[in-house]
Design an enzyme around this catalytic site. Structure first.
Site, mmCIF file in Angstrom:
data_model
loop_
_atom_site.group_PDB
_atom_site.id
_atom_site.type_symbol
_atom_site.label_atom_id
_atom_site.label_comp_id
_atom_site.label_asym_id
_atom_site.label_seq_id
_atom_site.Cartn_x
_atom_site.Cartn_y
_atom_site.Cartn_z
ATOM 1 N N GLU A 146 -23.410 -18.085 -43.706
ATOM 2 C CA GLU A 146 -22.486 -18.819 -44.561
ATOM 3 C C GLU A 146 -21.338 -17.968 -45.091
ATOM 4 O OE1 GLU A 146 -26.282 -17.928 -46.917
ATOM 5 O OE2 GLU A 146 -25.762 -18.875 -45.033
ATOM 6 N N ASP A 204 9.485 -6.684 -21.270
ATOM 7 C CA ASP A 204 10.810 -6.472 -20.739
ATOM 8 C C ASP A 204 10.991 -4.973 -20.528
ATOM 9 O OD1 ASP A 204 13.340 -6.984 -19.888
ATOM 10 O OD2 ASP A 204 14.194 -7.324 -21.872
ATOM 11 N N ASP A 252 12.671 -8.994 -26.830
ATOM 12 C CA ASP A 252 13.541 -9.039 -28.003
ATOM 13 C C ASP A 252 14.789 -9.883 -27.798
ATOM 14 O OD1 ASP A 252 14.927 -7.476 -26.240
ATOM 15 O OD2 ASP A 252 15.227 -5.784 -27.612
ATOM 16 N N ASP A 289 13.609 -14.060 -23.664
ATOM 17 C CA ASP A 289 12.176 -13.741 -23.754
ATOM 18 C C ASP A 289 11.391 -14.776 -24.566
ATOM 19 O OD1 ASP A 289 12.323 -11.230 -22.361
ATOM 20 O OD2 ASP A 289 13.295 -10.404 -24.134
ATOM 21 N N ASN A 335 -36.343 -14.795 -38.482
ATOM 22 C CA ASN A 335 -37.043 -15.274 -39.676
ATOM 23 C C ASN A 335 -37.550 -16.700 -39.499
ATOM 24 O OD1 ASN A 335 -36.705 -12.901 -41.076
ATOM 25 N ND2 ASN A 335 -34.899 -13.582 -42.200
#
Length: 924
Positions: free
Chosen positions: A330, A372, A653, A657, A721
């Site tokens: 949780e 690039d 950039d 692109d 468990n």
């Protein structure tokens, strides 16, 4: 129709579909009015002027018309964010258990049987979990917002005739005058009143990839046009819309709509709060579904077995619900948020800004980096090395013509244009041919000529044409661009001062000289001229024909010294580097060979276009260099790689692109990139260096390792468990732990795990890409969960047959009620302590493939919290709280048994870990 009347009529806070439809219709009516009104009328309506808003009117405009923010940017109020921190299925189950406990232990109980300890403890669990999640969400949000402000997008806004200043986009108001140029993202809906060769991409609104031209023309009055034949708003040439991208040219426009009232804001208004689902999100959801299915399967089994064997169906219901919650991690939402938030802060120390927190994991998962070439692999320091005639001799005329082209182009000057201008200014004493005047300096050329028109560069034509004129009225068109594209519009060539027809032989010679320069690592452009072009003032692509080729320009952008080391480092981390460039294949291959990228296979844009999807899928696997690509072709290559199962990042950039970045799993840009590239990016680098990116990838993988570490160790431990509980419920005459005891154990363990985001991660774990794999969580749970069950069952036997009878004074069947209560309290306390020891130990056993505490050590916070959790569990049975939980003190004989169980569990877990790694390749 006026803007003020529109806003008075429309309820801007209305969320009903009908009112939203009315608002949209009114907004479209206003935009059509803005396109048809004369500029004096529009300036008057908006209390503005060609010089922009007066400073004292800016705040009033923002207050009346609203901020320039679309719906996605709206932040929920603090109370709603606090409630959201408690909103998950596991919290709902805890609340349900608490409600049932209130009914059974208080409302329907009488006298001394009335007890609120169970709902109080459950309430504490819910409160601690939710508050921790809220705090971490807030801290991560604040960190992300602070980092995002470092790369905030701005626009050039003119106010009070100040000529234009950079202003954050969210501070722009209606009536502002905005300057646009190549690479800008249009910050609001604008009426264009001054433009020069302005081409924009409206793909974000219309889906059409082809740029459209915008002009300062007056649109036809819509009232005089039949509704059916009225042009679409996006077709109106005088309107530029928020989210559009300026491909080339420049313009000035007045803001006529902002924020949610823009076309973009209207289109995205119904998407408020949504975000693209990443592989990380999908993995978390898939794992959660696995746990929920397992929980739903286990709950009725535990309920029936416990109820049938114990006869107390109410306690069996509470216990089975607690077991189901015990299976689930949780704290996972809180830990995921903490890990990602910490990762973002860590990355900022390495000059990496995270715009989207989930992108940290996506960055760590990549196995292919598409990038690039210019500025990333090279120095981004372009120098004009040579300006040659077609015979390969230095020729000042070629430089002068190139200067006219670069100087009078209106788009943003790129590195090539700057290199040409700088070289021309430095060589001002060279003689110039009469065709460009008798002046001898670049300064005099700039004074003598003036720009008339141009055809901006685009990624299909790959050339730029400019028309210049002089005082005598003579005009000349100068074109520069990729050699092949310039040759395509030439019919003649100038050789030794004579204009000759461009024969196939001459064309072959020109191409070979260009290839020879490219083989030296130079980028080669062609330069052509045309005297007195027919369409001087209304230039079109059709005018780019019958030109005269006059020579070459050869540029050099040397590889970065760090590029080769960065490529090797990325390869060592399992990341293949592929270069996607608009440059020539020869230049790209030369640079790639210099830095260690295999250049054996090179594909060009023409090759990519000719391939079907299947052929391209085969080709991209073996190809590392893609040259002369258009933006759409770059995006297609990225999309194909992702379709093959690769996690792909794209680093760029430029305007060309952005499409590829959006197609990738993780878009990467730099703070100096054009607006559209920064907007498309998930990660912003403050240094244009692949070594910085390599550190970012490492950080992303550490973040993922810590998240998956918590999930695997917690799920496997809790699964063990539950298996133990099933055995105990079937064989024992009482519950091995009460519901509240089991929940408290889970809470203490989860609190000790809150330090996992700060844990150390082995270098081996970040050497290769890791993607979320729900199947591996399932395999891990099945492999390690039953190990703890083995020792739980041995502990049950030791407690039931030796420890508890010694404390209670006899075997279970011989005891009275008080003796049995002591027997049960001792048994439950013993398993509580043993479970905490094994769960904490498994953290250190499973967090590394090495020998714990020797080959790899956990971080100090994780060790400290783990030790604290064990100490609390050991001391709890002898405290008043332990008594309230029905725990009894453990005898001295228990502790040697506990040590034996813990040691045996550690030895068996180490053997299982080696076996698991051999079978699956890795632990995490």
């Amino acid at each position: 129709m006026t803007m003020r009347n529109l806003f008075v009529r429309v309820d801007k806070n209305s969320q009903s579909p009908a009112r939203r439809g009315n608002q949209a219709a009114g907004q479209q009516q206003w935009l059509r009015h803005a396109a048809t009104a004369t500029m004096p009328e529009l300036f008057r309506e908006l209390n503005s002027s060609e010089e922009g808003l007066a400073a004292e009117r800016v705040d009033a405009a923002r207050e009346f018309y609203g901020a320039n923010a679309v719906a996605q940017a709206t932040k929920r109020p603090l109370p709603l964010r606090l409630l959201a921190a408690f909103a998950d299925p596991f919290t709902y189950i805890l609340v349900f258990i608490a409600a049932v406990s209130v009914l059974t232990d208080w409302i329907f109980a009488t006298g001394a049987d009335r007890d609120l300890s169970t709902p109080l403890i459950i309430g504490t669990m819910v409160l601690v979990s939710g508050v921790l999640r809220f705090i971490q969400d807030e801290k991560s949000t604040v960190a992300a917002e602070a980092l995002a402000e470092m790369v905030e997008s701005c626009a050039e806004v003119e106010r009070d005739g100040d000529g234009g200043n950079e202003t954050p986009i969210d501070e722009i108001v209606i009536g502002d005058v905005v300057h646009l140029s190549s690479g800008d993202v249009v910050p609001a809906d604008l009426r264009i009143f001054s433009a020069r060769d302005l081409f924009v991409s409206q793909a974000s609104l219309t889906g059409e990839s082809e740029p459209v031209e915008k002009r300062a023309s007056l649109a036809a009055d819509a009232s005089a046009t039949a509704a059916a034949s009225a042009p679409a708003l996006t077709d109106l040439e005088s309107l530029a819309f928020m989210g559009s991208t300026v491909i080339s040219g420049n313009a000035r426009g007045i803001v006529v709509a902002t924020g949610a009232r823009t076309m973009f804001g209207e289109a995205t208004g119904t998407l408020a709060g949504r975000k693209r689902e990443t592989s990380f999100d999908a993995g978390i959801k898939s794992t959660s579904r696995l746990l929920m299915r397992l929980m739903l399967a286990m709950l009725p089994v535990v309920f029936v077995v416990s109820g049938a064997t114990k006869g107390d169906w109410v306690s069996a219901l509470l216990f089975s619900l607690s077991v189901a919650v015990g299976l689930t991690p949780e704290m996972l939402p809180m830990l995921v948020t903490t890990c990602l938030g910490k990762g973002a802060v860590d990355l900022s120390r390495h000059h990496v800004i995270v715009k989207r927190l989930d992108a940290i994991q996506d960055l760590g998962a990549i196995d292919v980096l598409c990038t690039d070439k210019t500025g990333t692999l090279t120095e981004d320091r372009i120098v004009l090395e040579r300006h040659l005639d077609v015979n390969g001799r230095e020729d000042a005329r070629v430089l002068r013509y190139a200067f006219l082209n670069s100087y009078f182009s209106t788009g943003v000057k790129n590195l090539i244009d700057n290199a040409i201008v700088e070289r021309a200014l430095a060589e001002g004493t060279d003689e110039v041919n009469a065709t460009v005047g008798s002046t001898t300096t670049a300064e005099e050329l700039a004074e003598r000529y003036h720009g008339i028109d141009e055809l901006p560069f685009d990624f299909e034509r790959r050339r730029l044409s400019v028309v210049v004129g002089d005082a005598a009225g003579h005009t000349r068109m100068v074109t520069k661009g990729a050699l092949e594209e310039v040759l395509a519009v030439c019919s003649s060539v100038e050789v030794d001062g004579q204009v000759l027809p461009l024969t196939d032989e001459l064309r072959t010679q020109v191409v070979r000289r260009g290839e020879a320069l490219a083989d030296e690592g130079m980028r080669v452009l062609g330069v052509a001229r045309k005297n007195e072009p027919a369409g001087a003032a209304t230039l079109t692509v059709a005018d780019e024909r019958n030109m005269v080729l006059i020579g070459y320009l050869a540029f050099l952008d040397p590889p970065k010294e760090s590029s080769a080391a960065a490529i090797r480092a990325l390869a060592a981390h399992g990341v293949a580097t592929k270069v996607l460039t608009g440059d020539s294949p020869r230049v790209a291959a030369h640079v790639c060979r210099a830095i260690g990228i295999d250049a054996e296979h090179v594909l060009t844009g023409v090759d990519v276009e000719a391939m079907n999807d299947g052929e391209l899928a085969d080709a991209v696997q073996r190809t590392n260099i893609f040259a002369k690509l258009s933006p759409a072709q770059k995006a297609r290559v990225v999309r194909t790689l992702r379709g093959l199962g690769h996690a792909v990042a794209y680093m760029g950039d430029g305007v060309n692109d952005a499409a590829a970045m959006r197609e990738s799993d993780c878009g990467i840009s730099v703070d100096s990139a054009v607006d559209v590239a920064r907007e498309a990016a998930d990660i912003i680098l403050l240094e244009k260096d692949l070594m910085v990116l390599e550190r970012g990838i490492e950080c992303g993988r550490r973040t993922y390792a810590n998240v998956i570490k918590y999930v695997k160790m917690t799920v496997s431990s809790n699964f063990g468990n539950i298996a133990s509980v099933l055995v105990a419920a079937a064989l024992l005459p009482f519950l091995p732990m009460t519901a509240v005891q089991l929940l408290l154990l889970n809470l203490i363990y989860d609190l000790t795990c809150t330090a996992i985001p700060w844990d150390n991660v082995d270098e081996d774990a970040i050497r290769t890409p890791r993607r979320w794999d729900t199947a591996s969580v399932r395999r891990f749970m099945v492999a390690f969960g039953p190990l703890s069950s083995v020792f739980d069952i041995l502990t049950f036997a030791a407690l039931f047959f030796f420890v508890c009878p010694a404390v209670a004074g006899g075997a279970w069947g011989t005891l009275d009620a008080a003796g049995q209560a002591l027997f049960v309290g001792t048994f439950q306390a013993g398993w509580f302590v043993e479970s905490m020891w094994t769960q904490t130990l498994v953290v250190h056993l499973i967090r590394t493939e090495k020998v714990p505490f020797v080959g790899s050590r956990a971080s100090l916070p994780l060790c400290a919290l783990g030790a604290t959790g064990i100490a609390v569990a050991c001391v709890l049975p002898v405290t008043p709280l332990g008594a309230a939980l029905d725990f009894c003190a453990l005898p001295a004989t228990f502790w040697p048994i506990l040590a034996t169980m813990v040691a045996g569990y550690a030895a068996l877990a180490m053997l299982a870990k080696r076996r698991y790694v051999r079978r699956n390749g890795s632990l995490l």
